[in-house]
Write an enzyme that holds these catalytic residues in place. Structure first.
Site, PDB file in Angstrom:
ATOM      1  N   SER A  59       0.853  -1.198   0.000  1.00 17.50           N
ATOM      2  CA  SER A  59       0.000   0.000   0.000  1.00 17.50           C
ATOM      3  C   SER A  59       0.881   1.237   0.000  1.00 17.50           C
ATOM      4  O   SER A  59       2.023   1.194   0.483  1.00 17.50           O
ATOM      5  CB  SER A  59      -0.870   0.004   1.259  1.00 17.50           C
ATOM      6  OG  SER A  59      -1.577   1.217   1.375  1.00 17.50           O
ATOM      7  N   TYR A 113      -2.516  -0.257  10.709  1.00 14.33           N
ATOM      8  CA  TYR A 113      -2.693  -0.816   9.348  1.00 14.33           C
ATOM      9  C   TYR A 113      -1.470  -0.505   8.495  1.00 14.33           C
ATOM     10  O   TYR A 113      -0.898  -1.396   7.852  1.00 14.33           O
ATOM     11  CB  TYR A 113      -3.959  -0.227   8.690  1.00 14.33           C
ATOM     12  CG  TYR A 113      -4.058  -0.526   7.212  1.00 14.33           C
ATOM     13  CD1 TYR A 113      -4.447  -1.786   6.761  1.00 14.33           C
ATOM     14  CD2 TYR A 113      -3.738   0.444   6.257  1.00 14.33           C
ATOM     15  CE1 TYR A 113      -4.524  -2.067   5.400  1.00 14.33           C
ATOM     16  CE2 TYR A 113      -3.814   0.169   4.900  1.00 14.33           C
ATOM     17  CZ  TYR A 113      -4.195  -1.090   4.472  1.00 14.33           C
ATOM     18  OH  TYR A 113      -4.261  -1.375   3.129  1.00 14.33           O
TER      19      TYR A 113
HETATM   20  N1  LIG Z   1      -8.717  -0.033  -1.384  1.00 18.62           N
HETATM   21  C1  LIG Z   1      -7.593   0.649  -1.165  1.00 18.62           C
HETATM   22  O1  LIG Z   1      -7.552   1.908  -1.164  1.00 18.62           O
HETATM   23  C2  LIG Z   1      -6.296  -0.088  -0.935  1.00 18.62           C
HETATM   24  C3  LIG Z   1      -5.100   0.636  -1.033  1.00 18.62           C
HETATM   25  C4  LIG Z   1      -3.904  -0.024  -0.814  1.00 18.62           C
HETATM   26  C5  LIG Z   1      -3.897  -1.365  -0.520  1.00 18.62           C
HETATM   27  N2  LIG Z   1      -5.079  -2.038  -0.426  1.00 18.62           N
HETATM   28  C6  LIG Z   1      -5.009  -3.472  -0.134  1.00 18.62           C
HETATM   29  O2  LIG Z   1      -5.578  -4.165  -1.228  1.00 18.62           O
HETATM   30  C7  LIG Z   1      -5.958  -5.471  -0.806  1.00 18.62           C
HETATM   31  C8  LIG Z   1      -7.347  -5.776  -1.355  1.00 18.62           C
HETATM   32  O3  LIG Z   1      -8.244  -4.847  -0.808  1.00 18.62           O
HETATM   33  P1  LIG Z   1      -9.443  -4.198  -1.632  1.00 18.62           P
HETATM   34  O4  LIG Z   1      -9.254  -2.733  -1.609  1.00 18.62           O
HETATM   35  O5  LIG Z   1      -9.631  -4.882  -2.913  1.00 18.62           O
HETATM   36  O6  LIG Z   1     -10.646  -4.454  -0.611  1.00 18.62           O
HETATM   37  P2  LIG Z   1     -11.807  -5.533  -0.543  1.00 18.62           P
HETATM   38  O7  LIG Z   1     -12.677  -5.390  -1.748  1.00 18.62           O
HETATM   39  O8  LIG Z   1     -12.388  -5.373   0.808  1.00 18.62           O
HETATM   40  O9  LIG Z   1     -11.057  -6.923  -0.678  1.00 18.62           O
HETATM   41  C9  LIG Z   1     -10.568  -7.660   0.391  1.00 18.62           C
HETATM   42  C10 LIG Z   1     -10.593  -9.108  -0.033  1.00 18.62           C
HETATM   43  O10 LIG Z   1      -9.983  -9.889   0.995  1.00 18.62           O
HETATM   44  C11 LIG Z   1     -10.852 -10.961   1.303  1.00 18.62           C
HETATM   45  N3  LIG Z   1     -10.621 -11.385   2.669  1.00 18.62           N
HETATM   46  C12 LIG Z   1     -10.807 -10.669   3.808  1.00 18.62           C
HETATM   47  N4  LIG Z   1     -10.505 -11.427   4.865  1.00 18.62           N
HETATM   48  C13 LIG Z   1     -10.113 -12.640   4.381  1.00 18.62           C
HETATM   49  C14 LIG Z   1      -9.684 -13.843   4.967  1.00 18.62           C
HETATM   50  N5  LIG Z   1      -9.564 -13.970   6.301  1.00 18.62           N
HETATM   51  N6  LIG Z   1      -9.380 -14.886   4.167  1.00 18.62           N
HETATM   52  C15 LIG Z   1      -9.506 -14.780   2.822  1.00 18.62           C
HETATM   53  N7  LIG Z   1      -9.898 -13.670   2.203  1.00 18.62           N
HETATM   54  C16 LIG Z   1     -10.198 -12.616   2.981  1.00 18.62           C
HETATM   55  C17 LIG Z   1     -12.246 -10.421   1.052  1.00 18.62           C
HETATM   56  O11 LIG Z   1     -13.172 -11.440   0.787  1.00 18.62           O
HETATM   57  P3  LIG Z   1     -14.070 -12.210   1.877  1.00 18.62           P
HETATM   58  O12 LIG Z   1     -14.662 -11.166   2.774  1.00 18.62           O
HETATM   59  O13 LIG Z   1     -15.049 -12.911   0.996  1.00 18.62           O
HETATM   60  O14 LIG Z   1     -13.156 -13.150   2.570  1.00 18.62           O
HETATM   61  C18 LIG Z   1     -12.005  -9.646  -0.223  1.00 18.62           C
HETATM   62  O15 LIG Z   1     -12.008 -10.515  -1.336  1.00 18.62           O
HETATM   63  C19 LIG Z   1      -5.851  -5.468   0.720  1.00 18.62           C
HETATM   64  O16 LIG Z   1      -4.631  -6.093   1.087  1.00 18.62           O
HETATM   65  C20 LIG Z   1      -5.796  -3.987   1.064  1.00 18.62           C
HETATM   66  O17 LIG Z   1      -5.110  -3.756   2.284  1.00 18.62           O
HETATM   67  C21 LIG Z   1      -6.277  -1.444  -0.643  1.00 18.62           C
END
Ligand SMILES: NC(=O)c1ccc[n+]([C@@H]2O[C@H](COP(=O)([O-])OP(=O)(O)OC[C@H]3O[C@@H](n4cnc5c(N)ncnc54)[C@H](OP(=O)(O)O)[C@@H]3O)[C@@H](O)[C@H]2O)c1
Length: 223
Positions: free
Chosen positions: A135, A147
């Site tokens: 991130s 985080y």
């Molecule tokens: N959105 C942003 O601005 C941003 C910026 C930088 C980095 N990130 C990173 O990007 C990554 C993906 O996030 P996103 O933004 O795409 O958000 P998201 O749509 O909330 O995706 C999170 C994913 O992780 C899964 N997940 C959560 N807990 C889990 C577990 N215990 N086991 C397996 N799967 C699990 C969720 O599915 P289920 O609930 O179905 O398990 C979902 O598919 C994360 O690492 C986040 O920290 C996001």
């Protein structure tokens, strides 16, 4: 031969967009997340090149089983994307909830290590590629953010894995997004990045000639 990518956190957001981009580019995908219903809908959309693997990424045995099933179905594993991650509802060290910290560390730190542990034996066979979602919060200090600190781990580990994997022709890429409009946030972020932007970064990294290791792709929104 068709290549195969294993993705954690594949049910929504960045992981689901990457699954769509990879299948569009001719890859097979093994998709892991907890929400079986969302994975089923996504795999129906993507067809025979996608496999739903419902399970919890904080469970090493569940990740090992998901990887085993992916290889059983598609034959090889060429890339793995440790993408599942979570934030915190209660910020701060004094005001935060230690039980919530534990869940964050279990997923953002241990879950990433478990993906590497479960996939490296297969990636060695293909001189494959490990990708980790860090991130912008893992490159900058953010006042009191736990985080962010968990993402600093991911950034450090990615570089260390690049140094290790290059010894056998493997590659490791850190994907470092700024704010992306995904279900990670309760409210929509229409002027920020779209998950497809980050999927494009993953595809860029895994499409390079084997001599070229893209070590980090850092993508920030202009808005
Ligand atoms: N959105 C942003 O601005 C941003 C910026 C930088 C980095 N990130 C990173 O990007 C990554 C993906 O996030 P996103 O933004 O795409 O958000 P998201 O749509 O909330 O995706 C999170 C994913 O992780 C899964 N997940 C959560 N807990 C889990 C577990 N215990 N086991 C397996 N799967 C699990 C969720 O599915 P289920 O609930 O179905 O398990 C979902 O598919 C994360 O690492 C986040 O920290 C996001």
């Amino acid at each position: 031969m068709t290549k195969t990518l294993f993705i954690t956190g594949a049910s929504t957001g960045i992981g689901a967009a990457t699954a769509r981009a990879a299948v569009a580019a001719g890859w097979n995908v093994g998709l892991m997340a907890r929400s079986a219903d969302k994975l089923d809908t996504l795999t129906k959309e993507l067809g025979d090149n996608a496999m739903a693997l419902s399970g919890d990424a904080t469970d090493l045995a569940a990740q090992e089983d998901a990887v085993r099933r992916t290889v059983e179905r598609f034959g090889t594993l060429d890339a793995a994307f440790a993408n599942a991650g979570t934030g915190l509802d209660k910020p701060g060290t004094e005001g935060g909830d230690p039980d919530e910290w534990r869940k964050l560390v279990d997923l953002n730190v241990m879950g990433v290590l478990y993906t590497a542990r479960a996939t490296l034996p297969e990636l060695r066979k293909t001189r494959g590629h490990l990708l980790l979602t860090g991130s912008a919060a893992g490159r900058n200090h953010i006042k009191g953010s736990i985080y962010s600190a968990s993402k600093w781990f991911v950034h450090g580990y990615a570089g260390n894995m690049s140094e290790e994997m290059r010894e056998w022709g493997g590659r490791c890429t850190l994907i470092s997004p700024g704010m992306v409009d995904t279900p990670f946030f309760d409210e929509a972020k229409p002027d920020k990045l779209k998950p497809e932007d980050i999927a494009g970064a993953v595809m860029f990294a895994i499409s390079q000639d084997p001599r070229a290791e893209v070590r980090e792709v850092h993508v920030m929104p202009t808005g």
